[in-house]
Design an enzyme around this catalytic site. Structure first.
Site, PDB file in Angstrom:
ATOM      1  N   GLU A 131       0.856  -1.188   0.000  1.00 42.52           N
ATOM      2  CA  GLU A 131       0.000   0.000   0.000  1.00 42.52           C
ATOM      3  C   GLU A 131       0.889   1.234   0.000  1.00 42.52           C
ATOM      4  O   GLU A 131       2.081   1.124   0.322  1.00 42.52           O
ATOM      5  CB  GLU A 131      -0.889   0.011   1.259  1.00 42.52           C
ATOM      6  CG  GLU A 131      -1.857  -1.145   1.276  1.00 42.52           C
ATOM      7  CD  GLU A 131      -2.772  -1.131   2.498  1.00 42.52           C
ATOM      8  OE1 GLU A 131      -2.686  -0.173   3.305  1.00 42.52           O
ATOM      9  OE2 GLU A 131      -3.562  -2.071   2.620  1.00 42.52           O
ATOM     10  N   GLY A 135       4.865  -0.457   2.587  1.00 40.74           N
ATOM     11  CA  GLY A 135       5.710  -1.187   1.641  1.00 40.74           C
ATOM     12  C   GLY A 135       6.529  -2.196   2.431  1.00 40.74           C
ATOM     13  O   GLY A 135       6.059  -3.297   2.717  1.00 40.74           O
ATOM     14  N   GLN A 303      43.471  -7.272 -19.756  1.00 43.23           N
ATOM     15  CA  GLN A 303      43.055  -7.814 -18.451  1.00 43.23           C
ATOM     16  C   GLN A 303      41.913  -6.983 -17.851  1.00 43.23           C
ATOM     17  O   GLN A 303      41.031  -7.515 -17.185  1.00 43.23           O
ATOM     18  CB  GLN A 303      44.230  -7.807 -17.471  1.00 43.23           C
ATOM     19  CG  GLN A 303      45.198  -8.945 -17.697  1.00 43.23           C
ATOM     20  CD  GLN A 303      46.197  -9.094 -16.565  1.00 43.23           C
ATOM     21  OE1 GLN A 303      46.173  -8.333 -15.598  1.00 43.23           O
ATOM     22  NE2 GLN A 303      47.073 -10.064 -16.685  1.00 43.23           N
ATOM     23  N   GLU A 388       9.699  -7.815  -3.438  1.00 46.33           N
ATOM     24  CA  GLU A 388       9.794  -9.017  -2.577  1.00 46.33           C
ATOM     25  C   GLU A 388      10.793  -8.764  -1.440  1.00 46.33           C
ATOM     26  O   GLU A 388      11.524  -9.653  -1.011  1.00 46.33           O
ATOM     27  CB  GLU A 388      10.208 -10.217  -3.436  1.00 46.33           C
ATOM     28  CG  GLU A 388       9.971 -11.578  -2.814  1.00 46.33           C
ATOM     29  CD  GLU A 388       8.543 -12.111  -2.953  1.00 46.33           C
ATOM     30  OE1 GLU A 388       7.737 -11.508  -3.679  1.00 46.33           O
ATOM     31  OE2 GLU A 388       8.257 -13.118  -2.283  1.00 46.33           O
TER      32      GLU A 388
HETATM   33  C1  LIG Z   1       7.611  -3.201 -10.335  1.00 44.38           C
HETATM   34  C2  LIG Z   1       7.073  -3.552  -8.997  1.00 44.38           C
HETATM   35  C3  LIG Z   1       6.238  -4.629  -8.854  1.00 44.38           C
HETATM   36  C4  LIG Z   1       5.719  -4.948  -7.604  1.00 44.38           C
HETATM   37  N1  LIG Z   1       4.811  -5.982  -7.489  1.00 44.38           N
HETATM   38  C5  LIG Z   1       4.141  -6.139  -6.322  1.00 44.38           C
HETATM   39  C6  LIG Z   1       3.044  -7.039  -6.229  1.00 44.38           C
HETATM   40  O1  LIG Z   1       2.714  -7.740  -7.193  1.00 44.38           O
HETATM   41  N2  LIG Z   1       2.350  -7.114  -5.067  1.00 44.38           N
HETATM   42  C7  LIG Z   1       2.686  -6.347  -3.986  1.00 44.38           C
HETATM   43  O2  LIG Z   1       2.018  -6.452  -2.973  1.00 44.38           O
HETATM   44  N3  LIG Z   1       3.731  -5.483  -4.023  1.00 44.38           N
HETATM   45  C8  LIG Z   1       4.457  -5.357  -5.166  1.00 44.38           C
HETATM   46  N4  LIG Z   1       5.492  -4.461  -5.240  1.00 44.38           N
HETATM   47  C9  LIG Z   1       5.826  -3.674  -4.062  1.00 44.38           C
HETATM   48  C10 LIG Z   1       7.197  -3.960  -3.497  1.00 44.38           C
HETATM   49  O3  LIG Z   1       7.209  -5.177  -2.826  1.00 44.38           O
HETATM   50  C11 LIG Z   1       7.582  -2.762  -2.600  1.00 44.38           C
HETATM   51  O4  LIG Z   1       7.912  -1.692  -3.470  1.00 44.38           O
HETATM   52  C12 LIG Z   1       8.733  -3.058  -1.673  1.00 44.38           C
HETATM   53  O5  LIG Z   1       8.316  -3.941  -0.681  1.00 44.38           O
HETATM   54  C13 LIG Z   1       9.295  -1.802  -1.004  1.00 44.38           C
HETATM   55  O6  LIG Z   1       8.301  -1.015  -0.444  1.00 44.38           O
HETATM   56  P1  LIG Z   1       8.260   0.571  -0.760  1.00 44.38           P
HETATM   57  O7  LIG Z   1       8.355   0.717  -2.243  1.00 44.38           O
HETATM   58  O8  LIG Z   1       7.076   1.151  -0.108  1.00 44.38           O
HETATM   59  O9  LIG Z   1       9.595   1.144  -0.146  1.00 44.38           O
HETATM   60  P2  LIG Z   1       9.812   1.655   1.385  1.00 44.38           P
HETATM   61  O10 LIG Z   1       9.395   0.569   2.306  1.00 44.38           O
HETATM   62  O11 LIG Z   1       9.204   2.990   1.542  1.00 44.38           O
HETATM   63  O12 LIG Z   1      11.389   1.771   1.423  1.00 44.38           O
HETATM   64  C14 LIG Z   1      12.105   2.908   0.938  1.00 44.38           C
HETATM   65  C15 LIG Z   1      13.579   2.717   1.266  1.00 44.38           C
HETATM   66  O13 LIG Z   1      13.741   2.652   2.701  1.00 44.38           O
HETATM   67  C16 LIG Z   1      14.399   1.460   3.063  1.00 44.38           C
HETATM   68  N5  LIG Z   1      13.895   0.971   4.352  1.00 44.38           N
HETATM   69  C17 LIG Z   1      12.614   0.824   4.754  1.00 44.38           C
HETATM   70  N6  LIG Z   1      12.564   0.344   6.009  1.00 44.38           N
HETATM   71  C18 LIG Z   1      13.850   0.151   6.400  1.00 44.38           C
HETATM   72  C19 LIG Z   1      14.464  -0.342   7.581  1.00 44.38           C
HETATM   73  N7  LIG Z   1      13.745  -0.765   8.627  1.00 44.38           N
HETATM   74  N8  LIG Z   1      15.826  -0.381   7.646  1.00 44.38           N
HETATM   75  C20 LIG Z   1      16.579   0.050   6.582  1.00 44.38           C
HETATM   76  N9  LIG Z   1      16.046   0.509   5.438  1.00 44.38           N
HETATM   77  C21 LIG Z   1      14.704   0.566   5.349  1.00 44.38           C
HETATM   78  C22 LIG Z   1      14.067   0.474   1.943  1.00 44.38           C
HETATM   79  O14 LIG Z   1      15.005  -0.584   1.890  1.00 44.38           O
HETATM   80  C23 LIG Z   1      14.149   1.395   0.735  1.00 44.38           C
HETATM   81  O15 LIG Z   1      15.479   1.566   0.347  1.00 44.38           O
HETATM   82  C24 LIG Z   1       6.069  -4.168  -6.471  1.00 44.38           C
HETATM   83  C25 LIG Z   1       6.931  -3.083  -6.627  1.00 44.38           C
HETATM   84  C26 LIG Z   1       7.428  -2.756  -7.867  1.00 44.38           C
HETATM   85  C27 LIG Z   1       8.320  -1.540  -7.997  1.00 44.38           C
END
Ligand SMILES: Cc1cc2nc3c(=O)[nH]c(=O)nc-3n(C[C@H](O)[C@H](O)[C@H](O)COP(=O)(O)OP(=O)(O)OC[C@H]3O[C@@H](n4cnc5c(N)ncnc54)[C@H](O)[C@@H]3O)c2cc1C
Length: 408
Positions: A131, A135, A303, A388
């Site tokens: 959502e 994430g 190399q 993932e």
């Molecule tokens: C092309 C694509 C396809 C996807 N497909 C699906 C799907 O089919 N179904 C689904 O449900 N989701 C899907 N996703 C969602 C995906 O799993 C999330 O984008 C992912 O889990 C990260 O969440 P976020 O984007 O909200 O990033 P955020 O959680 O906001 O993270 C932002 C940054 O902060 C870092 N961060 C966050 N918390 C911490 C912590 N505690 N410690 C250190 N660093 C942290 C993260 O590593 C990242 O670098 C998809 C995403 C994309 C881009």
């Protein structure tokens, strides 16, 4: 229980060759076009369905392969062809695994076939967990599912984002909050059947890579689904919630979350996708380095180039070994005592990011253009360290598992 082996058996070798042929003859030639179009490559999915690569039977066969090497082999070959088209073909599997992991036999038998359709009328499915504000932090999920006892229906409201195949899927699997007081233990998964009123596609994202794969928001407005669409059934949910509430009352004893265990088992599959992309870029770079001459000799004679290729191939092979180990462990029920599933995904995804960047460097100016595939492969590879579970989250899981400490 299958012993761990690095040698594919005869059946697996045949399947690998068949997949490789499809990847080389059908997927690779179509890759640039669908990347530019940024649309689901329905004709390619249909081709895959016609020969049995896009089918429930095929994935079930690979999923239940006792050696654990079936799924990584499929992922590596398809993603070697192209990551965007590869994800369009295997994306349905995310939703199917969600049902397989949590559904009853009846739910598995009813819904998974509808996720794939058939060769004359192919369908896709979507798994909707992420959502806008949830994430990495899955516990912040807001989408609510409320039970309407009088009608034996669940009512879903909320907005999902980043859903692969979201809005174009025949069947959506939606994770929602049923008890907001117990964090991620209060989540449950629901089937949203085809054409259910209230479910609509929100924004379709324009992406950096894997552009042939459809990624979109899924909006749920008073979506009513029958009671039997709750995966696992109400009785099982009530028991699970009661246990979680008891634990929360008793002081929040840390229990292994079933979803985390599922992720550990599914992460090697994403690692295998990354291995496919990395191997593809390495092969293009190796060929190019042998044929491109500067200063009167092939550039591989230096190399500086040859050692890069040596490092690239070493990382591809190391990534595959970690992926195969984790897949074998998942299939044979070995406990992931060192978060080996996360390790494989972490290593393979960063290897793919770096190897594809090195491939661009080896191809020089050509590598930077869309005339050659490594530019696309590098854009595609960037997804593996994000979805993932990001690389940071994988490191967190590994570090917590190794140390037993609640590292933040
Ligand atoms: C092309 C694509 C396809 C996807 N497909 C699906 C799907 O089919 N179904 C689904 O449900 N989701 C899907 N996703 C969602 C995906 O799993 C999330 O984008 C992912 O889990 C990260 O969440 P976020 O984007 O909200 O990033 P955020 O959680 O906001 O993270 C932002 C940054 O902060 C870092 N961060 C966050 N918390 C911490 C912590 N505690 N410690 C250190 N660093 C942290 C993260 O590593 C990242 O670098 C998809 C995403 C994309 C881009």
């Amino acid at each position: 229980m299958a012993e761990f082996t690095l040698e594919l058996n005869d059946d697996q070798k045949q399947v690998k060759e068949w997949l490789h042929g499809f990847a080389a003859d059908v997927i690779r030639p179509a890759a640039a076009e669908w990347d530019e179009r940024e649309e689901t490559p329905w004709p390619v999915i249909q081709e895959a369905a016609k020969i049995g690569i896009y089918s429930l039977d095929f994935y079930a066969q690979q999923f239940f392969d006792p050696t654990g090497l079936g799924i990584p082999m499929v992922m590596e070959e398809l993603f070697w062809g192209d990551a965007g088209i590869g994800l369009s073909i295997v994306g349905t599997g995310l939703a199917a695994v969600g049902v397989l992991a949590n559904g009853t036999e009846e739910q598995i038998g009813t819904w998974i076939p509808q996720m794939y359709g058939d060769a004359d009328d192919v369908k896709v499915a979507a798994f909707c967990s992420s959502e806008p504000d949830a994430g990495s932090d899955v516990a912040s999920m807001r989408t609510r599912a409320v039970y309407d006892e009088a009608k034996d229906e669940w009512v879903l409201n909320g907005t999902k984002t980043w859903a692969t195949n979201g809005g174009i899927a025949n069947v959506h699997v939606v994770v929602a909050v049923v008890d907001p007081d117990i964090g991620s233990k209060g989540h449950a998964s629901f089937i949203v059947p085809p054409n259910t009123p209230g479910l609509s596609q929100g924004q379709k994202f324009k992406k950096h890579g894997i552009r042939a794969s459809h990624t979109a928001e899924v909006v749920l407005e008073d979506v009513r689904v029958p009671g039997h669409c709750l995966l696992g059934g109400k009785e099982k949910l009530d028991e699970r919630l009661a246990r979680a509430r008891e634990r929360a009352k008793a002081g929040g004893e840390r229990v292994k979350n079933a979803a985390m265990a599922t992720f550990e088992a599914s992460r090697p599959a994403v690692g295998a996708m990354a291995v496919g992309t990395a191997r593809a870029a390495y092969e293009v770079a190796l060929d190019y380095a042998k044929t491109r001459s500067q200063f009167g000799r092939p550039i591989i004679d230096n190399q500086g180039i040859a050692f890069q290729l040596a490092d690239m191939r070493t990382r591809v092979d190391a990534a595959r070994l970690l992926v195969w180990r984790a897949s074998w462990m998942a299939t044979t029920g070995k406990p992931f005592t060192s978060a080996e599933g996360s390790m494989s995904k972490l290593y393979a995804s960063e290897a793919a990011r770096d190897v594809t960047a090195q491939a661009i460097q080896i191809l020089g100016g050509n590598g930077y253009t869309r005339e050659y595939p490594v530019e696309r492969m590098h854009r595609d590879a960037a997804i593996y360290t994000i979805f993932e579970g990001t690389s940071e989250i994988q490191r967190l899981v590994i570090a917590r598992t190794l140390s037993g400490m609640p590292i933040r």
